[in-house]
Design an enzyme around this catalytic site. Sequence first.
Site, PDB file in Angstrom:
ATOM      1  N   LYS A  53      47.550  39.774  44.767  1.00  0.00           N
ATOM      2  CA  LYS A  53      47.390  38.679  43.809  1.00  0.00           C
ATOM      3  C   LYS A  53      48.668  38.507  42.991  1.00  0.00           C
ATOM      4  CE  LYS A  53      42.403  39.422  43.504  1.00  0.00           C
ATOM      5  NZ  LYS A  53      41.311  40.105  42.785  1.00  0.00           N
ATOM      6  N   GLN A  97      39.670  43.424  37.476  1.00  0.00           N
ATOM      7  CA  GLN A  97      39.377  43.762  38.872  1.00  0.00           C
ATOM      8  C   GLN A  97      38.100  44.599  38.970  1.00  0.00           C
ATOM      9  OE1 GLN A  97      40.949  42.579  41.600  1.00  0.00           O
ATOM     10  NE2 GLN A  97      39.661  43.733  42.986  1.00  0.00           N
ATOM     11  N   ASP A 120      38.347  34.065  37.022  1.00  0.00           N
ATOM     12  CA  ASP A 120      37.420  34.435  38.095  1.00  0.00           C
ATOM     13  C   ASP A 120      36.116  33.629  38.041  1.00  0.00           C
ATOM     14  OD1 ASP A 120      38.164  36.335  40.025  1.00  0.00           O
ATOM     15  OD2 ASP A 120      38.083  37.967  38.570  1.00  0.00           O
TER      16      ASP A 120
HETATM   17  N1  GUN Z   1      36.826  42.564  43.467  1.00  0.00           N
HETATM   18  C1  GUN Z   1      36.642  42.047  44.705  1.00  0.00           C
HETATM   19  N2  GUN Z   1      36.821  40.712  44.686  1.00  0.00           N
HETATM   20  C2  GUN Z   1      37.103  40.375  43.419  1.00  0.00           C
HETATM   21  C3  GUN Z   1      37.398  39.140  42.761  1.00  0.00           C
HETATM   22  O1  GUN Z   1      37.411  38.055  43.351  1.00  0.00           O
HETATM   23  N3  GUN Z   1      37.654  39.233  41.441  1.00  0.00           N
HETATM   24  C4  GUN Z   1      37.627  40.398  40.766  1.00  0.00           C
HETATM   25  N4  GUN Z   1      37.877  40.371  39.474  1.00  0.00           N
HETATM   26  N5  GUN Z   1      37.360  41.555  41.334  1.00  0.00           N
HETATM   27  C5  GUN Z   1      37.100  41.530  42.650  1.00  0.00           C
END
Ligand code: GUN
Length: 289
Positions: A53, A97, A120
Amino acid sequence: MTQIIDGKARAKELRKELKGRVSAFVEQSGYPPGLGVLLVGEDPASAVYVRNKERACAKAGIQSFHHQLPREATQEQVEEVIDQLNADAQVHGILLQLPLPDHLDAEPLLLRILPEKDADGFHPVNAGLLAVGQPRFVPCTPLGCVDLLKWAGVEIQGAEAVVVGRSNIVGKPAAQLLLAEGATVTICHSKTKDLASHVGRADIVVAAVGVPEMIKGEWIKEGAAVIDVGINRLDDGRLVGDVEFESAKQRAGGITPVPGGVGPMTVAKLLENTLEGAIRQEAEKQQTV
Ligand code: GUN
């Protein structure tokens, strides 16, 4: 011929488009969009996601602010970093995360992220806005699924869509988006009786259960579009989705591969959400001066 819906190619296209939009934003505002990322612990898969990311941000011209806490961090320490990111004017999107270490309670932490910075789309305010048809921040993976369907030329309006999985992160928001696009939506889950018959009626299948190859190829209706959100690592090291790819491919009109399907789209949509957050926050600033 079955169409392999190439999420990697579509995500590349999106990121290129986004880079142009980010440049235009910087020119107009004088500063870059910013994403604050908080990783707690050393889960290797999460570390890889976060790194991907942050790299994608850098390539698109989005500034990322990395915060790392040790595995044994307390709820209060995580809250402190969230408060700091909430207050930072350079940060327009915040990502905590998941999953968090077991001793932490994710729900109040997700609630603590300002809804205006919730890149998110996990905050209940943003989930509610999506549910009432006024989407603001929408979770990235479901956005990626619907984008891929449209890109592949799949008619969503009037289609029978079956979403397998009812998580707040994928299943529920994917169902909301498909509903908003005019599909007739069924949400299936672990308690659903006769999953095969539901999947067998579907023109669109979105599989998000996290169980390797649970959706059998023989269940798929001829010509259906299959979007596989699952990424499961088998004991032999292979990565597979929630759908039996080879047999489903024989029947589907279009299907996403794993890897290279939905995964890259989640990252592209996160960047898009961050830019859109920055655009909204800049517009608010202009209104108040
Ligand atoms: N863990 C797995 N996928 C995601 C996501 O799209 N966002 C976040 N914050 N954590 C994750």
